[in-house]
Design a protein around this motif. Structure first.
Motif, PDB file in Angstrom:
ATOM      1  N   ARG A   1     -48.272  11.814   6.086  1.00 53.43           N
ATOM      2  CA  ARG A   1     -49.345  10.818   6.027  1.00 53.43           C
ATOM      3  C   ARG A   1     -50.198  10.865   7.293  1.00 53.43           C
ATOM      4  O   ARG A   1     -51.419  10.813   7.229  1.00 53.43           O
ATOM      5  N   LEU A   2     -49.568  10.959   8.448  1.00 52.57           N
ATOM      6  CA  LEU A   2     -50.318  11.037   9.693  1.00 52.57           C
ATOM      7  C   LEU A   2     -51.143  12.315   9.773  1.00 52.57           C
ATOM      8  O   LEU A   2     -52.270  12.307  10.258  1.00 52.57           O
ATOM      9  N   THR A   3     -50.594  13.404   9.281  1.00 52.88           N
ATOM     10  CA  THR A   3     -51.315  14.672   9.297  1.00 52.88           C
ATOM     11  C   THR A   3     -52.579  14.579   8.455  1.00 52.88           C
ATOM     12  O   THR A   3     -53.664  14.957   8.895  1.00 52.88           O
ATOM     13  N   HIS A   4     -52.456  14.039   7.244  1.00 58.89           N
ATOM     14  CA  HIS A   4     -53.620  13.919   6.371  1.00 58.89           C
ATOM     15  C   HIS A   4     -54.632  12.923   6.932  1.00 58.89           C
ATOM     16  O   HIS A   4     -55.837  13.158   6.862  1.00 58.89           O
ATOM     17  N   ALA A   5     -54.147  11.834   7.500  1.00 57.47           N
ATOM     18  CA  ALA A   5     -55.058  10.859   8.102  1.00 57.47           C
ATOM     19  C   ALA A   5     -55.804  11.487   9.270  1.00 57.47           C
ATOM     20  O   ALA A   5     -57.003  11.265   9.453  1.00 57.47           O
TER      21      ALA A   5
ATOM     22  N   ASP B   1     -58.625  13.624   8.093  1.00 53.01           N
ATOM     23  CA  ASP B   1     -59.734  12.873   7.522  1.00 53.01           C
ATOM     24  C   ASP B   1     -60.496  12.033   8.546  1.00 53.01           C
ATOM     25  O   ASP B   1     -61.648  11.675   8.317  1.00 53.01           O
ATOM     26  N   ALA B   2     -59.851  11.670   9.644  1.00 53.51           N
ATOM     27  CA  ALA B   2     -60.480  10.809  10.640  1.00 53.51           C
ATOM     28  C   ALA B   2     -61.379  11.647  11.564  1.00 53.51           C
ATOM     29  O   ALA B   2     -60.982  12.702  12.038  1.00 53.51           O
ATOM     30  N   PRO B   3     -62.575  11.163  11.826  1.00 52.90           N
ATOM     31  CA  PRO B   3     -63.492  11.931  12.675  1.00 52.90           C
ATOM     32  C   PRO B   3     -63.108  11.938  14.152  1.00 52.90           C
ATOM     33  O   PRO B   3     -63.510  12.826  14.890  1.00 52.90           O
ATOM     34  N   ASN B   4     -62.319  10.934  14.605  1.00 55.73           N
ATOM     35  CA  ASN B   4     -61.923  10.898  16.010  1.00 55.73           C
ATOM     36  C   ASN B   4     -60.650  10.060  16.174  1.00 55.73           C
ATOM     37  O   ASN B   4     -60.176   9.443  15.229  1.00 55.73           O
ATOM     38  N   ALA B   5     -60.115  10.048  17.372  1.00 55.77           N
ATOM     39  CA  ALA B   5     -58.850   9.359  17.621  1.00 55.77           C
ATOM     40  C   ALA B   5     -58.954   7.853  17.411  1.00 55.77           C
ATOM     41  O   ALA B   5     -58.005   7.229  16.934  1.00 55.77           O
TER      42      ALA B   5
ATOM     43  N   ALA C   1     -57.362   3.130  14.231  1.00 57.79           N
ATOM     44  CA  ALA C   1     -57.761   1.984  13.415  1.00 57.79           C
ATOM     45  C   ALA C   1     -57.142   2.078  12.015  1.00 57.79           C
ATOM     46  O   ALA C   1     -56.663   1.101  11.459  1.00 57.79           O
ATOM     47  N   ARG C   2     -57.153   3.258  11.439  1.00 61.21           N
ATOM     48  CA  ARG C   2     -56.578   3.435  10.102  1.00 61.21           C
ATOM     49  C   ARG C   2     -55.085   3.158  10.106  1.00 61.21           C
ATOM     50  O   ARG C   2     -54.554   2.509   9.222  1.00 61.21           O
ATOM     51  N   MET C   3     -54.374   3.689  11.080  1.00 54.18           N
ATOM     52  CA  MET C   3     -52.926   3.524  11.102  1.00 54.18           C
ATOM     53  C   MET C   3     -52.555   2.078  11.409  1.00 54.18           C
ATOM     54  O   MET C   3     -51.591   1.549  10.877  1.00 54.18           O
ATOM     55  N   THR C   4     -53.329   1.382  12.245  1.00 54.02           N
ATOM     56  CA  THR C   4     -53.087  -0.023  12.537  1.00 54.02           C
ATOM     57  C   THR C   4     -53.341  -0.863  11.294  1.00 54.02           C
ATOM     58  O   THR C   4     -52.562  -1.750  10.960  1.00 54.02           O
ATOM     59  N   SER C   5     -54.389  -0.543  10.571  1.00 53.71           N
ATOM     60  CA  SER C   5     -54.716  -1.250   9.339  1.00 53.71           C
ATOM     61  C   SER C   5     -53.614  -1.069   8.310  1.00 53.71           C
ATOM     62  O   SER C   5     -53.200  -2.019   7.637  1.00 53.71           O
ATOM     63  N   ASP C   6     -53.104   0.146   8.160  1.00 56.65           N
ATOM     64  CA  ASP C   6     -52.015   0.419   7.221  1.00 56.65           C
ATOM     65  C   ASP C   6     -50.749  -0.340   7.588  1.00 56.65           C
ATOM     66  O   ASP C   6     -50.073  -0.898   6.749  1.00 56.65           O
ATOM     67  N   ARG C   7     -50.449  -0.400   8.868  1.00 57.38           N
ATOM     68  CA  ARG C   7     -49.237  -1.076   9.325  1.00 57.38           C
ATOM     69  C   ARG C   7     -49.349  -2.584   9.076  1.00 57.38           C
ATOM     70  O   ARG C   7     -48.404  -3.217   8.652  1.00 57.38           O
TER      71      ARG C   7
END
Length: 51
Positions: free
Chosen positions: A26-30, A33-37, A42-48
């Motif tokens: 999941r982290l690899t795919h995210a 897809d994410a343009p920057n760190a 933000a995506r991983m915090t939102s998912d959590r």
């Protein structure tokens, strides 16, 4: 269910995956897809926060 039991069930159901594999995937795919760190964070915090 213990961690060991969960890992055994996941391994049997997924041809040998362990509990780290889905998270890594999941982290690899995210990351792809994410343009920057900052966006990745933000995506991983939102998912959590949504679980």
């Amino acid at each position: 269910m213990t961690y060991r039991t969960a890992e055994r069930h996941l391994g049997a159901a997924t041809d040998g995956w362990n509990l780290h594999d889905p998270r890594h995937s999941r982290l690899t795919h995210a990351g792809e897809d994410a343009p920057n760190a900052d966006e990745l964070t933000a995506r991983m915090t939102s998912d959590r926060d949504s679980t």
